[in-house]
Enzyme design. Structure first.
Site, mmCIF file in Angstrom:
data_model
loop_
_atom_site.group_PDB
_atom_site.id
_atom_site.type_symbol
_atom_site.label_atom_id
_atom_site.label_comp_id
_atom_site.label_asym_id
_atom_site.label_seq_id
_atom_site.Cartn_x
_atom_site.Cartn_y
_atom_site.Cartn_z
ATOM 1 N N TYR A 141 0.820 -1.218 0.000
ATOM 2 C CA TYR A 141 0.000 0.000 0.000
ATOM 3 C C TYR A 141 0.856 1.271 0.000
ATOM 4 C CZ TYR A 141 -4.166 -2.834 0.995
ATOM 5 O OH TYR A 141 -5.188 -3.749 0.925
ATOM 6 N N LYS A 192 3.066 -15.450 2.064
ATOM 7 C CA LYS A 192 3.000 -16.181 0.792
ATOM 8 C C LYS A 192 4.446 -16.476 0.400
ATOM 9 C CE LYS A 192 0.529 -17.749 -2.705
ATOM 10 N NZ LYS A 192 -0.380 -18.895 -2.574
ATOM 11 N N ASP A 224 -3.488 -18.051 1.302
ATOM 12 C CA ASP A 224 -4.668 -18.689 0.685
ATOM 13 C C ASP A 224 -5.263 -19.729 1.626
ATOM 14 O OD1 ASP A 224 -2.190 -19.862 0.240
ATOM 15 O OD2 ASP A 224 -2.708 -20.727 -1.696
ATOM 16 N N ASP A 248 -5.566 -6.663 5.601
ATOM 17 C CA ASP A 248 -6.762 -5.918 5.204
ATOM 18 C C ASP A 248 -7.864 -6.906 4.823
ATOM 19 O OD1 ASP A 248 -8.434 -3.904 4.400
ATOM 20 O OD2 ASP A 248 -7.254 -3.281 2.672
ATOM 21 N N ASP A 252 -11.148 -8.415 7.395
ATOM 22 C CA ASP A 252 -12.549 -8.217 7.006
ATOM 23 C C ASP A 252 -13.293 -9.554 6.983
ATOM 24 O OD1 ASP A 252 -12.350 -5.497 6.765
ATOM 25 O OD2 ASP A 252 -13.238 -5.420 4.766
#
Ligand code: NAD
Length: 361
Positions: A141, A192, A224, A248, A252
């Protein structure tokens, strides 16, 4: 000792829900002589309307001088067509980065009274209590270079950079390991590492840092799989730590396990536990001004503020207990309402929590 709190209600339902949390804090302040002082400021769209910028100098100075920042939410359709540099969200990102709030704590707790609100089966989610620690000031980000460029063939290409330095990884690892120590001493680091070199380094540094916390059991999971496990068997997790973008998304997903976005608080901390506290939800423009927003996520954010920045554990416990009692009394805002419950407005919910606090004197 005085506790200076910068109150930034923001946009949409922000002012409505912050009013209720301030009401709760004022009640506790007089009950327990906490020494809390409030100072109000503008951020987001409200600041843009007043000063032509979502993040005015005054707000930054106010936030820097305070011991903690208490925020409602920012954003709304009114400001969506502005240049990206002037959009309300820039105020929030600016605050996080100026205050170096790198550690974002997002608990996902399912209150037993609200087990029906989850889309998952009660046996999968009842008793859920996870803490997701998301790195907040680095990663893709913020990484540079970024942008959209035109290739030689005339096609446009968008690009962003995933970047983490060792020190950035180490400090978020310390933060998460310390939180795990205060909970059930299990930390799952999500990366990852099989594809991204940056997160290979993440795994190495988290593993190394965890050697200083032998009482915490560390595990690693690819993102994942973590997404899958969160909806398959979420109770396997205690604390999860991950990078900005993965956090993020996963936080959620974890929030929605509880089925009620209006119930979940968050904290963003710096290296000295100075923090910014806010509900995880946004400014909910669809219900703003109607007096029906759920203020409990914001009230619970006030409890997190007392716990993490001010170390006022008893005061934090009291708020959480009062919220629990309000739910036990079958009082519900529209978002968590079910048949047989008493439907209340935003301010009535705040009043109920205050009344529960007063009963506890
Ligand atoms: P949102 O969280 O504002 O709303 C999603 C849905 O949940 C809406 O139906 C809303 O009515 C409902 N909801 C949210 N909070 C609630 C509450 N306390 N009580 C009852 N219902 C509630 O997300 P969105 O609609 O995607 O975004 C709206 C605006 O908020 C956008 O401008 C977005 O950029 C902004 N936003 C801000 C933050 C923040 O300030 N931290 C976070 C997310 C989104």
């Amino acid at each position: 000792m005085t506790k200076k709190i910068a109150v930034l209600p923001g946009d949409g339902i922000g002012p409505e829900i912050v009013t209720e949390a301030v009401k709760v804090l004022e009640c506790l302040n007089s009950q327990m002589a906490l020494g809390i002082e409030f100072e109000h400021g503008l951020i987001g769209g409200a600041a843009y309307d007043e000063y032509g910028t979502p993040f005015p100098e005054q707000t930054l100075s106010l936030a820097k001088a305070a011991d903690a920042v208490f925020l409602g939410a920012v954003g709304g359709p009114k400001w969506e067509s502005l240049d990206i540099s002037l959009r309300p969200e820039k105020g929030l990102l600016g605050l996080r980065s100026e205050l170096q709030l790198f550690s974002n704590l997002r608990p996902a707790i399912l209150y037993p009274q609200l087990v029906y609100a989850s889309t998952l089966k009660p046996e999968v989610v009842s008793g859920l209590d996870i803490m997701i620690v998301r790195e907040l000031t680095g990663g893709i980000y913020f990484g540079k270079p970024r942008g959209v460029r035109v290739l030689e063939n005339g096609e446009r290409q968008g690009f962003n950079t995933l970047v983490y330095s060792e020190s950035e990884i180490r400090r978020i690892a310390h933060s998460a390991l310390q939180i795990a120590q205060k909970r059930n001493r299990r930390l799952c680091s999500v990366d990852k590492a099989n594809v991204l070199e940056c997160t290979e380094l993440w795994r190495e540094i988290v593993t190394d840092t965890a050697k200083l916390y032998p009482d915490v059991q560390l595990s690693h999971m690819y993102v994942d799989n973590a997404a899958m496990q969160l909806v398959r068997a979420p109770k396997q997790f205690d604390v999860m730590v991950t990078s900005n973008m993965f956090g993020d998304i996963l936080s959620d997903a974890a929030a929605m396990l509880t089925g009620s976005i209006g119930m979940l608080p968050s904290a963003s901390l710096d290296a000295n536990n100075k923090g910014m506290y806010e509900p995880i939800h946004g400014s909910a423009p669809d219900i703003a001004g109607k007096g029906i927003a759920n203020p409990l996520a914001t009230i619970l954010s006030a409890a997190m503020m007392l716990r993490y920045t001010f170390n006022e554990i008893e005061a934090a416990d009291r708020i959480e207990q009062a919220v629990n009692n309000a739910l036990d009394a079958n009082v519900r805002t529209a978002d968590i309402y079910s048949e047989g419950m008493q439907k209340v407005s935003t301010s009535e919910m705040g009043d109920t929590v205050v009344a529960e606090l007063k009963k506890g004197i």
